[in-house]
Write an enzyme that holds these catalytic residues in place. Structure first.
Site, PDB file in Angstrom:
ATOM      1  N   LYS A  28      -5.162 -11.859   7.012  1.00 42.38           N
ATOM      2  CA  LYS A  28      -6.411 -12.545   7.335  1.00 42.38           C
ATOM      3  C   LYS A  28      -7.086 -13.051   6.067  1.00 42.38           C
ATOM      4  CE  LYS A  28      -8.513 -10.434  10.767  1.00 42.38           C
ATOM      5  NZ  LYS A  28      -9.230  -9.254  11.262  1.00 42.38           N
ATOM      6  N   GLY A 107      -6.016  -6.234  16.991  1.00 42.83           N
ATOM      7  CA  GLY A 107      -6.843  -5.318  17.766  1.00 42.83           C
ATOM      8  C   GLY A 107      -6.693  -3.841  17.415  1.00 42.83           C
TER       9      GLY A 107
HETATM   10  P1  ADP Z   1      -9.319  -8.834  15.008  1.00 41.47           P
HETATM   11  O1  ADP Z   1      -8.357  -8.627  13.909  1.00 41.47           O
HETATM   12  O2  ADP Z   1      -9.427  -7.669  15.923  1.00 41.47           O
HETATM   13  O3  ADP Z   1      -9.145 -10.146  15.680  1.00 41.47           O
HETATM   14  P2  ADP Z   1     -11.467 -10.057  13.529  1.00 41.47           P
HETATM   15  O4  ADP Z   1     -11.805  -9.579  12.175  1.00 41.47           O
HETATM   16  O5  ADP Z   1     -10.671 -11.284  13.585  1.00 41.47           O
HETATM   17  O6  ADP Z   1     -10.766  -8.859  14.310  1.00 41.47           O
HETATM   18  O7  ADP Z   1     -12.852 -10.266  14.275  1.00 41.47           O
HETATM   19  C1  ADP Z   1     -13.124 -10.045  15.642  1.00 41.47           C
HETATM   20  C2  ADP Z   1     -13.841 -11.246  16.215  1.00 41.47           C
HETATM   21  O8  ADP Z   1     -15.052 -11.543  15.501  1.00 41.47           O
HETATM   22  C3  ADP Z   1     -13.018 -12.524  16.141  1.00 41.47           C
HETATM   23  O9  ADP Z   1     -13.179 -13.242  17.317  1.00 41.47           O
HETATM   24  C4  ADP Z   1     -13.594 -13.265  14.986  1.00 41.47           C
HETATM   25  O10 ADP Z   1     -13.467 -14.649  15.117  1.00 41.47           O
HETATM   26  C5  ADP Z   1     -15.067 -12.858  15.045  1.00 41.47           C
HETATM   27  N1  ADP Z   1     -15.658 -12.920  13.705  1.00 41.47           N
HETATM   28  C6  ADP Z   1     -15.252 -12.245  12.627  1.00 41.47           C
HETATM   29  N2  ADP Z   1     -15.997 -12.562  11.538  1.00 41.47           N
HETATM   30  C7  ADP Z   1     -16.901 -13.475  11.948  1.00 41.47           C
HETATM   31  C8  ADP Z   1     -17.911 -14.211  11.297  1.00 41.47           C
HETATM   32  N3  ADP Z   1     -18.165 -14.084   9.993  1.00 41.47           N
HETATM   33  N4  ADP Z   1     -18.645 -15.078  12.031  1.00 41.47           N
HETATM   34  C9  ADP Z   1     -18.391 -15.214  13.350  1.00 41.47           C
HETATM   35  N5  ADP Z   1     -17.441 -14.556  14.041  1.00 41.47           N
HETATM   36  C10 ADP Z   1     -16.690 -13.695  13.336  1.00 41.47           C
HETATM   37 MG    MG Z   2      -8.906 -11.820  14.732  1.00 41.42          MG
END
Ligand code: ADP
Ligand code: MG
Ligand code: MG
Length: 887
Positions: A28, A107
């Protein structure tokens, strides 16, 4: 020594890291950096390296020295860039704290959104944005996530309060709640936190940030993450990276939203933009399934500008990464931001279609395409499956070994005989047994699927089922066959009840689940043809090409394998032919005969029948080499076991049953697999092999006379000393010569040997002098090298695996460390005598991708596997060539 850099910044079109740094920044973090560098709109932030996580665990959950200071410098930089401050009373900055390892574990770990919220920030944010609903919604989400992930407050407690609030307001969705409701929610949430954590909800944003980082590191070692790594064999990673990123808000109002999209359809592979989004929502809502998301295409109607921009970005990312992308995006008040991109996981059909299409589009080359399709992908496409929609509702009763892939349903029967009788009446049957033996072959052939309660991956049931492409679940300990019923858990099934097995997963289900059929598409064919090219073009010393042959005992198997692209038969087991009713009588008469004359007479009756089978196989293989192994198993496997069978045979032989029984008893051996079998049979009863050789040559002659191309090879099993071959080879040659001369046909028939006794491998140099080729019989070679009886391993092998005494089942994948050394030695020694000596493998492991890679490295000319594994082996062989020629 320069101090390691712990924190990597990204923002304003420039990042410290890039896509190549996945090990350090996680998938990521690395791709957020890459997108930033590409000028794609990404909210700025910074990523803490996986090394910090590694060091955190090594040092009793303490940060490395200097890390905190470095992180704070980057935080200040972020604040400056954003023109906002974390916890500021007028204009607070909010961030997300996200997890992300080098390999995607969707997840499995934790992420916290809206960090920086507190009692003051919510008020100023409400005022500053003029959107109090949004501010309070963000706060309540933050308490919920932080409370759950960092402070250990049960998730359900928050959910219960939220539900109550919605009920009070008589709304179904959380978007129906008003500011007042959200304010009250926040107050109630804080009470729950206090009750459980015995602490007030932390108001200091920096304290919040360290707490969140600790929790994300902590989630690296949570149960589900550990399990996920175990299941997917993800090893050797340092830990998770943590990305702290400024928030963008999809929950700002009706001009905002969030979604997930793929540059191509991940289930079909079609080159169509695919995805879902929700308006007025934050990231986690799409996944949680609270509201039903809308299809991505409808976004064009809502906001054409944003949609077009998203399409341009997905095209750009796909071109940049040369692969299908799985992306997360958020729209805040009509402005688009990308929050994640990665190479998308895909179903088997999509993997092939994407690979083939992308080559046509010039996006990747053929080798890349070949490496991108996994054998699991291909395997999915070659067998019927339980309809994925039906699986969701069904409950697996128990799980056994996934011995032969594909799903099957049928009415259960408990004997091979019943299976045949029921099938005759047009019933679909599932054969359920403790185990199976060669006698059951007739019932196995007609069964839709086979379920056994004992035995391993190379048990009779498993090997035969794989050979026939019949789904099989073997060694299902939870299945107890008790006479005419079978008990699984607290359920009892009787003869005729429907059952479904999934040989790809090992699951057993009650009833008849709907199946979906496999299709070999044009794409698969084109793709496998590339794999063939790659293998054909490979050169290792004197060895050119790397072929895939098949193990086929019957013309039907050979036809199927040929259609699947087999380049020859590596093993034709002649004993299976004797279990055929017509031949079994004569064969039994032969082995129970007292004198040579009776034996010869019986063999004479078998000869034309064997000849017919050989002819069928030769014809099916259209001139490709066919290696026929002369009789191998101990004779007692063929004798009748039940009283009725003995009586019947006695009648046929014209003797009394009581006179027959002692003869049968005489054939009994205490250790048959190490007993009177293979070439030892021919040493004592030369006429058996003589007959078989004659049948082979006669069948070949028939082919020639009919103008069909033919290439037979004769293979002698269980050799342990060159003198055995020195004795048997000349007699075989004599018969070959005489039959050919009589028929006035010229043909070159190679005579080789199996290497399956460790001593034969060790003496390979001497043995090669009498052989035209070697074929490793790795079932026996493994059995004898480990001294693991392959019919009895089920009682201890699973425990060996569990206790990690063995990493892989050596009957599934060749044990490179031990058995592999023997193979390498024998190959080298064989070629020291004859430089162009042909060497192959015909054990069950020959269809296993790891074994195929090993065989390529060891210089084998070909692998041979069951017909249904042939496409997998064509792919795995090509991958072995590419993988090992990279260096
Ligand atoms: P996962 O690995 O479980 O997908 P993420 O780190 O991607 O976890 O984040 C979970 C959700 O939160 C995702 O839908 C992501 O797009 C959203 N998200 C994460 N960081 C931000 C941010 N800075 N602004 C808006 N949405 C965010
Ligand atoms: Mg994600
Ligand atoms: Mg053998």
């Amino acid at each position: 020594m320069a101090k390691a850099k712990y924190v990597y910044f990204f923002g304003e079109g420039k990042a410290d890291g890039d896509a190549k740094m996945k090990e350090l920044l996680g998938g990521k973090g690395a791709n957020l950096a890459e997108m930033t560098n590409l000028g794609i709109p990404v909210p700025p932030g910074f990523t803490v390296t996986t090394e910090v996580c590694g060091s955190f665990y090594e040092n009793g959950k303490k940060y490395p020295e200097g890390f905190k200071e470095e992180a704070l410098i980057q935080l200040r930089k972020l604040e400056k860039l954003m023109g906002k401050k974390l916890g500021d009373a007028d204009d607070p900055l909010l961030v997300s704290v996200r997890s992300g390892a080098a390999v995607s574990m969707p997840g499995m770990m934790d992420t916290i959104l809206n960090l920086g919220m507190n009692d003051k920030a919510v008020v100023s944010l409400a005022a500053k944005t003029g959107n109090p609903r949004f501010a309070w919604d963000a706060y309540r989400r933050f308490i919920q996530m932080f409370g759950d992930v960092v402070m250990g407050v049960p998730h359900d407690e928050f959910e219960a309060i939220l539900e109550a609030a919605k009920k009070a307001r008589k709304v179904e969705l959380d978007t129906g709640l008003e500011v007042k409701d959200l304010e009250k929610l926040v107050a109630d949430y804080k009470k729950v936190v206090k009750k459980h954590a015995k602490l007030d909800f932390p108001q200091d944003p920096e304290e919040q940030m360290w707490g969140a980082i600790d929790a994300v590191f902590g989630s690296w070692m949570n149960e589900r993450a550990i399990k996920y790594r175990e299941l997917n064999s993800i090893k050797g990673l340092k830990g998770t990276a943590v990305t702290v990123q400024s928030m963008v808000f999809g929950n700002f109002g009706d001009d905002s939203g969030t979604g997930v999209c793929f540059s191509r359809d991940p289930s079909t592979g079609k080159n169509e933009f695919y995805g879902e989004y929700l308006m007025n929502a934050q990231g986690e809502d799409v996944v949680a399934g609270i509201r039903t998301p809308e299809k991505i295409a409808t976004l064009a109607k809502r906001n054409k500008k944003v949609y077009d921009q998203l399409v341009a970005i997905k095209d750009r990312l796909e071109h940049h990464f040369h692969d299908m992308q799985d992306m997360e995006f958020t729209v805040q008040q009509g402005e688009l931001f990308l929050l994640q991109t990665r190479n998308g996981k895909r179903a088997g059909a999509a993997a092939i279609k994407c690979a083939v299409d992308m080559v046509a589009e010039g996006l990747i080359d053929k080798n890349t395409a070949i490496m991108r399709v996994s054998h699991e992908h291909l395997d999915q496409l070659l067998h019927p499956m339980v309809d994925p929609k039906a699986i969701k509702a069904a409950k697996s009763l128990t799980q056994g070994l996934n011995a032969s892939p594909g799903a099957a349903c049928g009415k259960i029967v408990f004997t091979a005989k019943e299976a045949e009788e029921w099938a005759e009446l047009g019933e679909r049957v599932l054969l359920v047994r403790k185990d199976t033996s060669p006698e059951d072959i007739g019932g196995m052939v007609v069964a839709e699927g086979i379920l056994t309660s004992t035995g391993g991956m190379t048990s009779h049931a498993a090997v035969v089922a794989r050979g026939m492409g019949t789904p099989c679940v073997a060694g299902a300990k939870g299945v107890s066959v008790q006479g005419k019923k079978v008990v699984i858990g607290d359920k009892t099934f009787k003869e005729g009840d429907w059952m479904t097995i999934d040989g790809s997963t090992g699951d057993v289900y009650a009833g008849e689940l709907p199946l979906v059929a496999p299709k070999i598409s044009k794409e698969i064919e084109a793709f496998l043809a590339w794999c063939d090219e790659v293998r054909a073009g490979s050169v290792r010393g004197t060895v050119k090409g790397f072929d895939v042959r098949t193990n086929a005992d019957q013309p039907e198997d050979a036809k199927r394998a040929f259609a699947f692209g087999a380049q020859g038969v590596g093993l034709c087991r002649t004993e299976h032919m004797f279990f055929d009713k017509e031949k079994l009588v004569h064969f039994r008469a032969m082995i129970l005969a007292d004198d040579e004359q009776i034996r010869k007479d019986a063999l004479k009756k078998i000869l034309p029948l064997q000849k017919k089978d050989f002819f069928g196989i030769f014809k099916a293989m259209e001139g490709k080499p066919v290696t026929i192994r002369l009789l191998d198993p101990p004779l007692h496997e063929f004798v009748p076991h039940t009283k009725e069978d003995v009586a019947e045979l006695a009648k046929q032989l014209g003797i009394k049953a009581k006179d027959l029984q002692p003869k049968i008893d005489k054939l009994h051996e205490s250790n048959p697999m190490l007993g009177h079998r293979g070439c030892r049979l021919a040493v004592t009863y030369p006429e058996i092999y003589d007959m078989q050789v004659e049948a082979i040559v006669l069948a070949a002659v028939d082919c020639v006379k009919k103008g069909l191309p033919v290439k037979p090879e004769i293979m002698i099993p269980i050799v342990c000393d060159e003198k055995e071959l020195a004795l048997l080879r000349p007699s075989a040659e004599r018969i070959v010569k005489s039959v050919l001369e009589k028929a006035k046909v010229k043909m070159d028939i190679q005579i080789g040997t199996m290497i399956e006794v460790p001593r034969a491998a060790l003496l390979a140099e001497k043995i090669a002098a009498y052989a035209d080729f070697f074929s490793f019989g790795t079932n026996d070679l493994t059995q004898m090298t480990f001294a693991f009886s392959r019919d009895d391993v089920a009682s201890f092998l699973p425990v060996y695996m569990e206790k990690e005494l063995l990493e892989v089942d050596p009957f599934k994948s060749v044990d490179e460390e031990g058995v592999g050394i023997l193979m390498d030695w024998a190959t080298t020694k064989g070629r020291s005598v004859k430089p162009n000596f042909k060497v192959g493998i015909c054990g069950e492991q020959g269809g296993d991708p790891a074994t195929i890679d090993f065989c390529f490295r060891t210089g084998l000319n070909y692998v041979s596997c069951s017909p249904f594994r042939v496409p997998i082996a064509r792919l795995a062989g090509a991958q072995a060539v590419i993988r090992n020629s990279k260096k």
